[in-house]
Design a protein around this motif. Structure first.
Motif, PDB file in Angstrom:
ATOM      1  N   ALA A 136      10.417  11.580   9.384  1.00  0.00           N
ATOM      2  CA  ALA A 136      11.513  10.618   9.545  1.00  0.00           C
ATOM      3  C   ALA A 136      11.352   9.440   8.588  1.00  0.00           C
ATOM      4  N   LEU A 137      10.129   8.935   8.439  1.00  0.00           N
ATOM      5  CA  LEU A 137       9.892   7.815   7.526  1.00  0.00           C
ATOM      6  C   LEU A 137      10.193   8.215   6.081  1.00  0.00           C
ATOM      7  N   GLU A 138       9.783   9.417   5.693  1.00  0.00           N
ATOM      8  CA  GLU A 138      10.076   9.891   4.344  1.00  0.00           C
ATOM      9  C   GLU A 138      11.584   9.998   4.128  1.00  0.00           C
ATOM     10  N   ARG A 139      12.264  10.499   5.126  1.00  0.00           N
ATOM     11  CA  ARG A 139      13.724  10.679   5.024  1.00  0.00           C
ATOM     12  C   ARG A 139      14.453   9.331   4.950  1.00  0.00           C
ATOM     13  N   ILE A 140      14.017   8.376   5.742  1.00  0.00           N
ATOM     14  CA  ILE A 140      14.682   7.065   5.782  1.00  0.00           C
ATOM     15  C   ILE A 140      14.334   6.225   4.556  1.00  0.00           C
ATOM     16  N   LEU A 141      13.057   6.198   4.178  1.00  0.00           N
ATOM     17  CA  LEU A 141      12.607   5.321   3.096  1.00  0.00           C
ATOM     18  C   LEU A 141      12.674   5.977   1.714  1.00  0.00           C
ATOM     19  N   HIS A 142      12.887   7.286   1.676  1.00  0.00           N
ATOM     20  CA  HIS A 142      13.000   8.032   0.414  1.00  0.00           C
ATOM     21  C   HIS A 142      11.732   7.928  -0.439  1.00  0.00           C
ATOM     22  N   PRO A 164       1.100   9.670   0.358  1.00  0.00           N
ATOM     23  CA  PRO A 164       0.123  10.224  -0.586  1.00  0.00           C
ATOM     24  C   PRO A 164      -0.422  11.601  -0.203  1.00  0.00           C
ATOM     25  N   HIS A 165      -0.573  11.870   1.089  1.00  0.00           N
ATOM     26  CA  HIS A 165      -1.135  13.149   1.532  1.00  0.00           C
ATOM     27  C   HIS A 165      -0.062  13.982   2.234  1.00  0.00           C
ATOM     28  N   PRO A 217      -3.343  13.459  12.482  1.00  0.00           N
ATOM     29  CA  PRO A 217      -2.801  12.241  11.877  1.00  0.00           C
ATOM     30  C   PRO A 217      -3.695  11.706  10.770  1.00  0.00           C
ATOM     31  N   ASP A 218      -3.074  11.318   9.685  1.00  0.00           N
ATOM     32  CA  ASP A 218      -3.775  10.826   8.499  1.00  0.00           C
ATOM     33  C   ASP A 218      -3.549   9.320   8.377  1.00  0.00           C
ATOM     34  N   SER A 219      -4.632   8.548   8.523  1.00  0.00           N
ATOM     35  CA  SER A 219      -4.508   7.091   8.488  1.00  0.00           C
ATOM     36  C   SER A 219      -4.040   6.587   7.121  1.00  0.00           C
ATOM     37  N   VAL A 220      -4.311   7.327   6.056  1.00  0.00           N
ATOM     38  CA  VAL A 220      -3.870   6.920   4.719  1.00  0.00           C
ATOM     39  C   VAL A 220      -2.339   6.915   4.660  1.00  0.00           C
ATOM     40  N   ILE A 257      -0.263   6.643   7.204  1.00  0.00           N
ATOM     41  CA  ILE A 257       0.240   5.597   8.104  1.00  0.00           C
ATOM     42  C   ILE A 257       0.121   4.228   7.433  1.00  0.00           C
ATOM     43  N   LYS A 258      -1.024   3.947   6.823  1.00  0.00           N
ATOM     44  CA  LYS A 258      -1.207   2.676   6.106  1.00  0.00           C
ATOM     45  C   LYS A 258      -0.236   2.570   4.941  1.00  0.00           C
ATOM     46  N   PHE A 259      -0.015   3.682   4.253  1.00  0.00           N
ATOM     47  CA  PHE A 259       0.925   3.706   3.133  1.00  0.00           C
ATOM     48  C   PHE A 259       2.307   3.247   3.586  1.00  0.00           C
ATOM     49  N   TYR A 260       2.817   3.830   4.668  1.00  0.00           N
ATOM     50  CA  TYR A 260       4.157   3.463   5.143  1.00  0.00           C
ATOM     51  C   TYR A 260       4.196   2.048   5.711  1.00  0.00           C
ATOM     52  N   ASN A 261       3.132   1.623   6.379  1.00  0.00           N
ATOM     53  CA  ASN A 261       3.074   0.239   6.867  1.00  0.00           C
ATOM     54  C   ASN A 261       3.139  -0.744   5.695  1.00  0.00           C
ATOM     55  N   ASN A 262       2.333  -0.505   4.676  1.00  0.00           N
ATOM     56  CA  ASN A 262       2.312  -1.389   3.499  1.00  0.00           C
ATOM     57  C   ASN A 262       3.643  -1.334   2.743  1.00  0.00           C
ATOM     58  N   TYR A 263       4.186  -0.143   2.613  1.00  0.00           N
ATOM     59  CA  TYR A 263       5.476  -0.001   1.919  1.00  0.00           C
ATOM     60  C   TYR A 263       6.571  -0.767   2.653  1.00  0.00           C
ATOM     61  N   TRP A 264       6.607  -0.646   3.972  1.00  0.00           N
ATOM     62  CA  TRP A 264       7.620  -1.335   4.775  1.00  0.00           C
ATOM     63  C   TRP A 264       7.470  -2.854   4.641  1.00  0.00           C
ATOM     64  N   ARG A 265       6.231  -3.329   4.671  1.00  0.00           N
ATOM     65  CA  ARG A 265       5.993  -4.775   4.496  1.00  0.00           C
ATOM     66  C   ARG A 265       6.443  -5.232   3.110  1.00  0.00           C
ATOM     67  N   SER A 266       6.157  -4.432   2.093  1.00  0.00           N
ATOM     68  CA  SER A 266       6.484  -4.834   0.726  1.00  0.00           C
ATOM     69  C   SER A 266       7.997  -4.890   0.477  1.00  0.00           C
ATOM     70  N   ILE A 267       8.745  -3.987   1.054  1.00  0.00           N
ATOM     71  CA  ILE A 267      10.198  -4.026   0.823  1.00  0.00           C
ATOM     72  C   ILE A 267      10.877  -5.087   1.676  1.00  0.00           C
ATOM     73  N   ASN A 268      10.193  -5.594   2.689  1.00  0.00           N
ATOM     74  CA  ASN A 268      10.771  -6.641   3.530  1.00  0.00           C
ATOM     75  C   ASN A 268      10.361  -8.035   3.104  1.00  0.00           C
ATOM     76  N   LYS A 269       9.522  -8.159   2.080  1.00  0.00           N
ATOM     77  CA  LYS A 269       9.145  -9.479   1.559  1.00  0.00           C
ATOM     78  C   LYS A 269      10.250 -10.086   0.721  1.00  0.00           C
ATOM     79  N   ARG A 270      11.086  -9.225   0.186  1.00  0.00           N
ATOM     80  CA  ARG A 270      12.150  -9.691  -0.726  1.00  0.00           C
ATOM     81  C   ARG A 270      13.164 -10.516  -0.031  1.00  0.00           C
TER      82      ARG A 270
END
Length: 128
Positions: free
Chosen positions: A90-96, A100-101, A110-113, A115-128
């Protein structure tokens, strides 16, 4: 005079249809949110699937919540898929953006890498 009556009828039909769409949309949103906040894996997976299909970014925080959940559904429609796998899809589909894995497949741990990737990505696109 008959012409304005036709316009009025069309306008009323348009307004009623618009209200129906809005009410249905609000109910669907509430249902997806309820499913995503459930404690039952089958409901979470169903809500995750529907959130992903909607493509709406408002569900991302709920998808990131407990993304490491390894629970698997026993419902026939989602049998063998874990909460984690569906949330990554769902995250891949929504965020396009692909994580990484790879995460697809039945009974993936579950792969923590990812999960961290999507958490960081979501934070980075919401800083703008």
């Amino acid at each position: 005079m008959e012409y304005s009556g036709t316009i009025t009828k069309r306008y009323v039909k348009f307004v009623l249809f618009s209200l129906l769409v809005i009410v249905t949309s609000c109910q669907r949103d509430k249902e997806i949110t309820r499913l995503l906040n459930s404690n039952k894996p089958g409901e979470i997976i169903q809500g995750t699937y529907e959130a992903g299909m909607s493509g709406d970014k408002k569900y991302v925080p709920l998808l990131l919540k407990d993304a490491d959940n390894p629970a698997v559904s026993t419902a026939l429609h989602f049998k063998g898929f874990s909460v984690y796998t569906e949330k990554m899809y769902a995250l891949e589909r929504i965020l396009h953006v692909k994580p990484p894995h790879p995460y697809n497949g039945i009974l993936v741990i579950p792969d923590s890498v990812n999960i961290k990737f999507y958490n960081n990505y979501w934070r980075s696109i919401n800083k703008r």
